[in-house]
Design a protein around this motif. Structure first.
Motif, PDB file in Angstrom:
ATOM      1  N   TYR A   4      -1.419 -10.222   9.381  1.00 47.34           N
ATOM      2  CA  TYR A   4      -2.779 -10.759   8.695  1.00 47.34           C
ATOM      3  C   TYR A   4      -3.264  -9.926   7.537  1.00 47.34           C
ATOM      4  CZ  TYR A   4      -2.972 -13.413  13.002  1.00 47.34           C
ATOM      5  OH  TYR A   4      -2.651 -14.472  14.230  1.00 47.34           O
ATOM      6  N   LEU A   5      -3.031  -8.784   7.658  1.00 49.99           N
ATOM      7  CA  LEU A   5      -3.077  -7.907   6.297  1.00 49.99           C
ATOM      8  C   LEU A   5      -2.206  -7.909   5.250  1.00 49.99           C
ATOM      9  CD1 LEU A   5      -4.527  -4.575   7.794  1.00 49.99           C
ATOM     10  CD2 LEU A   5      -5.958  -6.363   7.007  1.00 49.99           C
ATOM     11  N   THR A  22       6.667  -2.970  -4.752  1.00 46.42           N
ATOM     12  CA  THR A  22       7.149  -1.606  -4.929  1.00 46.42           C
ATOM     13  C   THR A  22       6.783  -0.753  -3.660  1.00 46.42           C
ATOM     14  OG1 THR A  22       7.189  -1.705  -7.464  1.00 46.42           O
ATOM     15  CG2 THR A  22       6.997   0.546  -6.464  1.00 46.42           C
ATOM     16  N   PHE A  23       5.604  -0.825  -3.277  1.00 45.52           N
ATOM     17  CA  PHE A  23       5.093  -0.153  -2.054  1.00 45.52           C
ATOM     18  C   PHE A  23       5.742  -0.506  -0.762  1.00 45.52           C
ATOM     19  CE2 PHE A  23       1.283   1.108  -4.366  1.00 45.52           C
ATOM     20  CZ  PHE A  23       0.859   2.474  -3.738  1.00 45.52           C
ATOM     21  N   MET A  24       6.017  -1.970  -0.668  1.00 44.53           N
ATOM     22  CA  MET A  24       6.725  -2.433   0.582  1.00 44.53           C
ATOM     23  C   MET A  24       8.265  -1.737   0.351  1.00 44.53           C
ATOM     24  SD  MET A  24       6.417  -4.579   2.963  1.00 44.53           S
ATOM     25  CE  MET A  24       5.475  -5.950   2.791  1.00 44.53           C
ATOM     26  N   ASN A  48       1.986  -2.057   5.135  1.00 46.26           N
ATOM     27  CA  ASN A  48       2.100  -1.902   3.834  1.00 46.26           C
ATOM     28  C   ASN A  48       0.931  -1.750   3.222  1.00 46.26           C
ATOM     29  OD1 ASN A  48       3.663  -1.438   1.595  1.00 46.26           O
ATOM     30  ND2 ASN A  48       3.102  -3.247   0.774  1.00 46.26           N
ATOM     31  N   PHE A  49      -0.236  -2.575   3.634  1.00 46.66           N
ATOM     32  CA  PHE A  49      -1.716  -2.265   3.386  1.00 46.66           C
ATOM     33  C   PHE A  49      -1.950  -0.934   3.563  1.00 46.66           C
ATOM     34  CE2 PHE A  49      -5.997  -1.879   4.363  1.00 46.66           C
ATOM     35  CZ  PHE A  49      -6.774  -2.405   3.187  1.00 46.66           C
ATOM     36  N   PHE A  50      -1.857  -0.144   4.806  1.00 44.91           N
ATOM     37  CA  PHE A  50      -2.198   0.981   4.833  1.00 44.91           C
ATOM     38  C   PHE A  50      -1.443   1.967   4.001  1.00 44.91           C
ATOM     39  CE2 PHE A  50      -3.714  -0.829   8.944  1.00 44.91           C
ATOM     40  CZ  PHE A  50      -5.057  -0.517   9.238  1.00 44.91           C
ATOM     41  N   ASN A  51      -0.256   1.716   3.798  1.00 36.80           N
ATOM     42  CA  ASN A  51       0.766   2.577   2.734  1.00 36.80           C
ATOM     43  C   ASN A  51      -0.341   2.516   1.495  1.00 36.80           C
ATOM     44  OD1 ASN A  51       2.640   3.783   1.686  1.00 36.80           O
ATOM     45  ND2 ASN A  51       3.902   1.797   1.339  1.00 36.80           N
ATOM     46  N   LEU A  89       4.807   6.753   7.846  1.00 35.97           N
ATOM     47  CA  LEU A  89       4.166   5.334   7.614  1.00 35.97           C
ATOM     48  C   LEU A  89       5.541   4.403   8.187  1.00 35.97           C
ATOM     49  CD1 LEU A  89       1.789   5.055   4.507  1.00 35.97           C
ATOM     50  CD2 LEU A  89       1.306   4.577   7.303  1.00 35.97           C
ATOM     51  N   ALA A  90       6.703   4.610   7.572  1.00 33.22           N
ATOM     52  CA  ALA A  90       7.950   4.142   8.172  1.00 33.22           C
ATOM     53  C   ALA A  90       8.311   4.354   9.610  1.00 33.22           C
ATOM     54  CB  ALA A  90       9.306   4.531   7.455  1.00 33.22           C
TER      55      ALA A  90
END
Length: 286
Positions: A4-5, A22-24, A48-51, A89-90
Motif C-alpha cells: 500500500y505504501l 533507483t532506490f528499489m 522501498n518507502f522506508f528505504n 533493509l534488504a
C-alpha cells in the motif's frame, strides 16, 4: 498486507519516478548479493518507502552505479551503491516477507503460499542470523496479532496497535539511535494505516469467507451492505490516522528526497484510501 505504501506515479516527473526506481533497484541488488535471486521477487513498495525515508532521516547522499539486471539484461540500470543501511533493509524485507507469508499459511493459505514459504526458508534462515533482533520482534508481534484475530477481539485501535507497534519497532531496530520520537510516531501511524487499509480493502472478502475483520467485528456487520452504512465513521477513522501521519512527517522537517516522500504522504496513501472507501459509497438505504 503489504503493497500500500507506493508513489502516485501519475503526479511525479520522469526523473522523480526514476529516483524511486533507483532506490528499489538498490534493494534488489543488495538482496541478490545477500540472499540470491528468489527473494528479489518479493521486494515491496512499503520497504522501498522506508528505504527512501531512512536515507532522508540520516541525511545520506546516496551514491549510484550502473549494473545489468536479469529483467533488463541488455541495458544497465541505475542503482544505489550498496551500503550497510540498504543491506539491513534488504534483510528486513526478507524477514517481513517470510512472516507475512507464514501468517497467511497459518490462516489456511493457498498451495502457492505454502510453496513460497518453503522456497523462502533458506533466505529466511540466513536473514534470521543476520538480523536476529528484528526476526524475534516480528515473531512476537505477528503472534500477538494472530492471537487477537483468532479470539475475534473487538477493538479497532487495540488490534491495529500490534501492527503499528511492529512498524515502530522496525524503525527503531533499523535506525537505532536515530529513531527519534517523531520518527517513531510517524512509523507507528504508518503501520496502523497499513493494517486498517488492508482490513478495509478485504472486508467484503472476509465477510464472504467468514474470516476475521476488525471493522466487521466492531460494527457487528452481517453483510457488506451493513458495513457500507458505516462509511462516514470508516472515513473519519482512516483520515484521523492519515492526519497523524502527516503531522509526524511534518515535524521531521526532512530535506532530502522529499519529492518522493511528499508524494506518498500527501497524495498516494490518501488517494489509495479514497479509492478503497469508494467501494463503500453505495449502500442499501442511502
Amino acid at each position: 498486507m503489504f503493497g500500500y505504501l507506493d508513489i502516485d506515479k501519475g503526479t511525479l516527473e520522469d526523473g522523480q519516478r526514476g529516483l524511486w526506481q533507483t532506490f528499489m533497484c538498490g534493494l534488489c541488488f543488495s538482496t541478490k548479493k545477500l540472499y540470491g535471486n528468489f527473494p528479489r521477487m518479493f521486494i515491496t513498495n512499503d520497504v522501498n518507502f522506508f528505504n527512501v525515508l531512512f536515507h532522508s532521516i540520516l541525511g545520506c547522499d546516496v551514491e549510484i552505479e550502473h549494473s545489468r539486471c536479469f529483467s533488463h539484461p541488455f541495458k544497465k540500470q541505475t542503482v544505489l551503491r550498496q551500503t550497510e543501511l540498504i543491506d539491513r533493509l534488504a534483510t528486513a524485507n526478507v524477514l517481513l516477507t517470510y512472516w507475512n507469508i507464514y501468517d497467511d499459511t497459518i490462516d489456511g493459505g493457498s498451495f502457492s503460499k505454502k510453496t513460497a514459504l518453503k522456497a523462502f526458508s533458506r533466505a529466511y534462515n540466513r536473514a534470521k542470523r543476520n538480523f536476529s533482533a528484528l526476526n524475534d520482534m516480528l515473531a512476537t508481534r505477528y503472534g500477538e496479532l494472530r492471537e487477537m484475530e483468532t479470539s475475534g477481539v473487538d477493538g479497532i485501535d487495540r488490534i491495529a496497535h500490534a501492527f503499528a507497534q511492529l512498524s515502530e519497532d522496525f524503525a527503531t531496530l533499523v535506525l537505532q539511535e536515530y529513531a527519534t520520537d517523531h520518527v517513531k510516531t510517524l512509523c507507528y501511524n504508518l503501520g496502523k494505516w497499513i493494517y486498517l487499509i488492508d482490513a478495509l480493502d478485504d472486508a467484503e472478502k472476509d465477510l464472504r469467507k467468514k474470516e476475521y475483520n476488525p471493522f466487521v467485528t466492531h460494527y457487528g456487520a452481517k453483510s457488506f451492505d451493513e458495513l457500507k452504512s458505516q462509511r462516514d465513521e470508516l472515513q473519519f477513522e482512516m483520515f484521523a490516522v492519515l492526519n497523524r501521519v502527516a503531522s509526524a512527517y511534518n515535524d521531521l522537517n526532512l530535506q532530502k528526497y522529499t519529492c518522493l516522500l511528499d508524494n506518498v504522504v500527501y497524495k498516494s496513501i490518501r488517494n489509495k484510501t479514497n479509492d478503497i472507501l469508494h467501494k463503500y459509497t453505495d449502500f442499501v438505504g442511502e
